[in-house]
Each structure stands twice: as structure tokens, then as C-alpha cells.
Design a protein around this motif. Sequence first.
Motif, PDB file in Angstrom:
ATOM      1  N   ASN A  81      25.299  -5.975   4.421  1.00 39.97           N
ATOM      2  CA  ASN A  81      23.949  -5.411   4.311  1.00 39.97           C
ATOM      3  C   ASN A  81      23.828  -4.090   5.046  1.00 39.97           C
ATOM      4  OD1 ASN A  81      23.109  -7.611   2.793  1.00 39.97           O
ATOM      5  ND2 ASN A  81      22.286  -8.722   4.548  1.00 39.97           N
ATOM      6  N   GLN A  82      24.460  -3.991   6.213  1.00 40.39           N
ATOM      7  CA  GLN A  82      24.423  -2.743   6.965  1.00 40.39           C
ATOM      8  C   GLN A  82      25.219  -1.654   6.245  1.00 40.39           C
ATOM      9  OE1 GLN A  82      24.847  -5.828   8.507  1.00 40.39           O
ATOM     10  NE2 GLN A  82      22.664  -5.680   9.012  1.00 40.39           N
ATOM     11  N   ALA A  83      26.339  -2.032   5.644  1.00 44.13           N
ATOM     12  CA  ALA A  83      27.138  -1.065   4.898  1.00 44.13           C
ATOM     13  C   ALA A  83      26.338  -0.483   3.739  1.00 44.13           C
ATOM     14  CB  ALA A  83      28.417  -1.721   4.386  1.00 44.13           C
ATOM     15  N   ARG A  84      25.622  -1.341   3.035  1.00 47.85           N
ATOM     16  CA  ARG A  84      24.801  -0.871   1.917  1.00 47.85           C
ATOM     17  C   ARG A  84      23.709   0.070   2.385  1.00 47.85           C
ATOM     18  NH1 ARG A  84      24.427  -6.870  -0.720  1.00 47.85           N
ATOM     19  NH2 ARG A  84      26.252  -6.728  -2.112  1.00 47.85           N
ATOM     20  N   ALA A  85      23.049  -0.294   3.498  1.00 46.29           N
ATOM     21  CA  ALA A  85      21.966   0.550   4.012  1.00 46.29           C
ATOM     22  C   ALA A  85      22.495   1.876   4.529  1.00 46.29           C
ATOM     23  CB  ALA A  85      21.224  -0.193   5.114  1.00 46.29           C
ATOM     24  N   LEU A  86      23.588   1.852   5.281  1.00 46.18           N
ATOM     25  CA  LEU A  86      24.164   3.078   5.823  1.00 46.18           C
ATOM     26  C   LEU A  86      24.668   4.006   4.729  1.00 46.18           C
ATOM     27  CD1 LEU A  86      26.120   1.572   8.855  1.00 46.18           C
ATOM     28  CD2 LEU A  86      24.196   3.160   9.008  1.00 46.18           C
ATOM     29  N   SER A  87      25.060   3.422   3.590  1.00 47.34           N
ATOM     30  CA  SER A  87      25.619   4.226   2.502  1.00 47.34           C
ATOM     31  C   SER A  87      24.583   5.091   1.791  1.00 47.34           C
ATOM     32  CB  SER A  87      26.316   3.321   1.478  1.00 47.34           C
ATOM     33  OG  SER A  87      25.383   2.521   0.773  1.00 47.34           O
ATOM     34  N   GLU A  88      23.331   5.009   2.218  1.00 46.23           N
ATOM     35  CA  GLU A  88      22.324   5.945   1.699  1.00 46.23           C
ATOM     36  C   GLU A  88      22.616   7.364   2.157  1.00 46.23           C
ATOM     37  OE1 GLU A  88      18.434   4.731   2.823  1.00 46.23           O
ATOM     38  OE2 GLU A  88      18.601   2.723   1.937  1.00 46.23           O
ATOM     39  N   LYS A  89      23.404   7.493   3.240  1.00 46.47           N
ATOM     40  CA  LYS A  89      23.660   8.817   3.792  1.00 46.47           C
ATOM     41  C   LYS A  89      25.131   9.108   4.053  1.00 46.47           C
ATOM     42  CE  LYS A  89      19.147   8.956   6.110  1.00 46.47           C
ATOM     43  NZ  LYS A  89      18.422   9.239   7.383  1.00 46.47           N
ATOM     44  N   MET A  90      26.000   8.099   3.932  1.00 45.34           N
ATOM     45  CA  MET A  90      27.418   8.303   4.248  1.00 45.34           C
ATOM     46  C   MET A  90      28.277   7.302   3.496  1.00 45.34           C
ATOM     47  SD  MET A  90      27.654   6.587   8.063  1.00 45.34           S
ATOM     48  CE  MET A  90      25.971   7.044   8.533  1.00 45.34           C
ATOM     49  N   LYS A  91      29.558   7.547   3.512  1.00 49.83           N
ATOM     50  CA  LYS A  91      30.527   6.601   2.956  1.00 49.83           C
ATOM     51  C   LYS A  91      30.850   5.563   4.027  1.00 49.83           C
ATOM     52  CE  LYS A  91      33.928   8.452   0.782  1.00 49.83           C
ATOM     53  NZ  LYS A  91      35.181   9.225   0.579  1.00 49.83           N
ATOM     54  N   VAL A  92      30.872   4.290   3.632  1.00 49.12           N
ATOM     55  CA  VAL A  92      31.174   3.212   4.568  1.00 49.12           C
ATOM     56  C   VAL A  92      32.319   2.373   4.002  1.00 49.12           C
ATOM     57  CG1 VAL A  92      30.285   1.231   5.843  1.00 49.12           C
ATOM     58  CG2 VAL A  92      28.757   3.145   5.298  1.00 49.12           C
ATOM     59  N   VAL A  93      33.342   2.181   4.808  1.00 47.06           N
ATOM     60  CA  VAL A  93      34.504   1.372   4.419  1.00 47.06           C
ATOM     61  C   VAL A  93      34.520   0.109   5.267  1.00 47.06           C
ATOM     62  CG1 VAL A  93      37.019   1.281   4.231  1.00 47.06           C
ATOM     63  CG2 VAL A  93      35.811   3.461   3.844  1.00 47.06           C
ATOM     64  N   ILE A  94      34.585  -1.037   4.606  1.00 45.98           N
ATOM     65  CA  ILE A  94      34.711  -2.310   5.306  1.00 45.98           C
ATOM     66  C   ILE A  94      35.927  -3.050   4.743  1.00 45.98           C
ATOM     67  CG2 ILE A  94      32.228  -2.450   5.737  1.00 45.98           C
ATOM     68  CD1 ILE A  94      32.031  -4.552   3.537  1.00 45.98           C
ATOM     69  N   PHE A  95      36.549  -3.886   5.557  1.00 46.92           N
ATOM     70  CA  PHE A  95      37.716  -4.642   5.073  1.00 46.92           C
ATOM     71  C   PHE A  95      37.937  -5.870   5.937  1.00 46.92           C
ATOM     72  CE2 PHE A  95      39.459  -2.223   8.528  1.00 46.92           C
ATOM     73  CZ  PHE A  95      40.593  -2.897   8.968  1.00 46.92           C
ATOM     74  N   ASP A  96      38.616  -6.853   5.349  1.00 43.09           N
ATOM     75  CA  ASP A  96      39.066  -8.021   6.088  1.00 43.09           C
ATOM     76  C   ASP A  96      40.471  -7.731   6.609  1.00 43.09           C
ATOM     77  OD1 ASP A  96      36.752  -9.415   5.545  1.00 43.09           O
ATOM     78  OD2 ASP A  96      37.613 -10.613   3.919  1.00 43.09           O
ATOM     79  N   GLN A  97      40.660  -7.901   7.904  1.00 46.52           N
ATOM     80  CA  GLN A  97      41.971  -7.639   8.486  1.00 46.52           C
ATOM     81  C   GLN A  97      43.019  -8.570   7.891  1.00 46.52           C
ATOM     82  OE1 GLN A  97      41.067  -8.084  12.692  1.00 46.52           O
ATOM     83  NE2 GLN A  97      39.346  -6.666  12.474  1.00 46.52           N
ATOM     84  N   LEU A  98      44.272  -8.162   7.959  1.00 49.28           N
ATOM     85  CA  LEU A  98      45.355  -8.984   7.429  1.00 49.28           C
ATOM     86  C   LEU A  98      45.279 -10.387   8.024  1.00 49.28           C
ATOM     87  CD1 LEU A  98      47.975  -9.196   5.764  1.00 49.28           C
ATOM     88  CD2 LEU A  98      49.221  -8.510   7.830  1.00 49.28           C
ATOM     89  N   GLY A  99      45.371 -11.390   7.153  1.00 51.84           N
ATOM     90  CA  GLY A  99      45.312 -12.768   7.602  1.00 51.84           C
ATOM     91  C   GLY A  99      43.911 -13.322   7.724  1.00 51.84           C
ATOM     92  N   VAL A 100      42.926 -12.573   7.259  1.00 50.90           N
ATOM     93  CA  VAL A 100      41.530 -12.986   7.388  1.00 50.90           C
ATOM     94  C   VAL A 100      40.884 -13.108   6.013  1.00 50.90           C
ATOM     95  CG1 VAL A 100      39.252 -12.362   8.257  1.00 50.90           C
ATOM     96  CG2 VAL A 100      41.279 -11.977   9.673  1.00 50.90           C
ATOM     97  N   LEU A 101      40.300 -14.234   5.719  1.00 53.84           N
ATOM     98  CA  LEU A 101      39.445 -14.505   4.579  1.00 53.84           C
ATOM     99  C   LEU A 101      40.045 -14.049   3.247  1.00 53.84           C
ATOM    100  CD1 LEU A 101      36.870 -16.072   5.096  1.00 53.84           C
ATOM    101  CD2 LEU A 101      35.557 -14.010   4.615  1.00 53.84           C
ATOM    102  N   ARG A 102      39.615 -12.892   2.734  1.00 51.43           N
ATOM    103  CA  ARG A 102      40.042 -12.470   1.393  1.00 51.43           C
ATOM    104  C   ARG A 102      41.341 -11.685   1.403  1.00 51.43           C
ATOM    105  NH1 ARG A 102      33.977 -10.435   0.974  1.00 51.43           N
ATOM    106  NH2 ARG A 102      34.609 -10.077   3.143  1.00 51.43           N
TER     107      ARG A 102
END
Length: 308
Positions: free
Chosen positions: A39-60
Amino acid sequence: MFMDIWGKKIWYEIYGAEYDGTLLYLHGGPGASCLDFVNQARALSEKMKVVIFDQLGVLRSEAIAEKESYSMGYQIEMIEEMRKLLGIEKWSILGHSYGGMLAVLYAHAYPKSIHKMILECPSLWFEDSAKATAEYLSAHINSLHNQEAAGLCEKIKLADYPDKAEVVWDLSALLGYVTDMELRFYLHGISFEEYHMCMDTSDITDEMWSKGERHLTKLLEKPPAPDGSLPQKARMTDNLLPVIPEIAAPMLLVNGKYDPACTKNQIEYIMNHAQNVRQAVFENSGHFPRIEEAKKYMDTIWNFLGYA
């Protein structure tokens, strides 16, 4: 989406891809994933590029094999490789909790790769955070009238751990006794139900969640290069506060007033030793000010990064 880094599949998402200025989010845990930052990534992306990821060995992201070598140094190198693969010259980084450790090590190893750094409720000295958390939970643990839990709580508060990995497992065990979910997740301004509702877990399986234990176990093993560079020899149980004075990038410390993990000791050290730092205290938050005081959080991040 998946990115291939050295033959490993890393799950990631990009919001606001049309913008040049980029913020990278480093999740905590270890093993918590970036689910609760969407949700924060979506909101922040109104003004900037936001990259999120699951670290190796985590979830997806791809699981870590039983005999595979893994360390914080390896994580740092993967982050830098991700930057190159995405064609980003420089980015700002935001590390939450354990992600603050990664942010500090990354800024130390690759100072030319970052613009600014945000430490959100960082835990840069795990043993100190564990002791403060045991104190925070003490009244609740005592109210359970469980002698084993009470003894464990006192051990964490008072003991000097020769094997620093032991404090990680002890804190994990102590949290297992906690029946108040707001306390269990270090919340203050919202309920556990409100916290949980901020994440979409509909496509997340039990098998995905189960990866996290090996991720943590590997991080507690001795690193493969104990005499190498700081990131290569660092363990998550190390006190990383002494790295702070070496970081020249502008730094923002975000902390919730009621967060036990980001301790008074660590806050004072950061504020007294960082080269270029400012602080934002969230008066009605615990460990997740971005959720507990969302509007103030967004305004604070935008202001620091120059998008106000």
C-alpha cells in the motif's frame, strides 16, 4: 514478476515505473517479506518509482537449498546486482527493522549507488533490541503465570549471550508465548486486525511461509568469508551501530515512540554519530508507523526525498 539473479528467481514489483527517481524497500524479519509495504509503495509511486522484493528464501522468491551458502554479504551483492539489472544509476533505500541492517551494510559497501537512506524502526544491534523487547513484554508474560515463559523473559533481559545466535531463538520462543497480538507485533496505533487487513495474503500458501525459517537459520550461520569485507563477514547478530559514522549519504531515522525494537540506545547512537541525519518520531506508533500513522508517514518520506 521474477528477476533472475545468478540463477536464482527473485520476486519483485515496480510501482511508478515512469519516474526516474527510485526508492528501494528492504523488508525486515528476517523473512517477513514486502507484503505489508504494498500500500505504501502504491501511494509513494504517485511521485517516484518504488521497487519492492522478497529476499532470497522468502515467500515468493526461490527457496534456499539445505546445503546452500547464504549470508548478509550475499544479500548485499544481490541488491547491487538488482540495481544494475534494472538499469538504475542510483536509488534511495528504505530499510525496515532487520532491513535497516541491510541498508547500512549496502550504503557502506556501495556509497556511490545511493542518493539517500531511510531507516524505519531499525534494529541495528539485535541483542540490544531483544533485551528491550523482553522488557516491553515483561508485564504481559508475568500475567500468564507461566514459569517457563517468565524465566525465559528474565534470561533475555539479563543474560550476556556468548553465542549471539541463541538470543534470536530465545526471543522467537518468548514471542510464541504472547497472547496479545498487538504486543506480539509491536503495534500501538492500530489493532492486529487492522494490521493484517493491510496485506493481501490470498495467494500466499503455507509452503511459502515455511521458507522463512531456513532463511533465518542461514543468516545465523558463520559467513563464508570471515576475513573479507564488512558485508561479507557481518552476521545479523553483530552490532552494526559502529558502521553509522562511516555513511555519508543523507539519512532519515523514522521511529515509533512505542517500538521496542528500535531502542533508546540505538536511536541516541544514530542521532549522535551519523554524519547527516534527521529524525521523525511517530507519537502514536509502534513498529509500523507507515501503517499506524499512514498520512504523516507519506508526507515525511516525500519531504525527505524532495517530493513535498
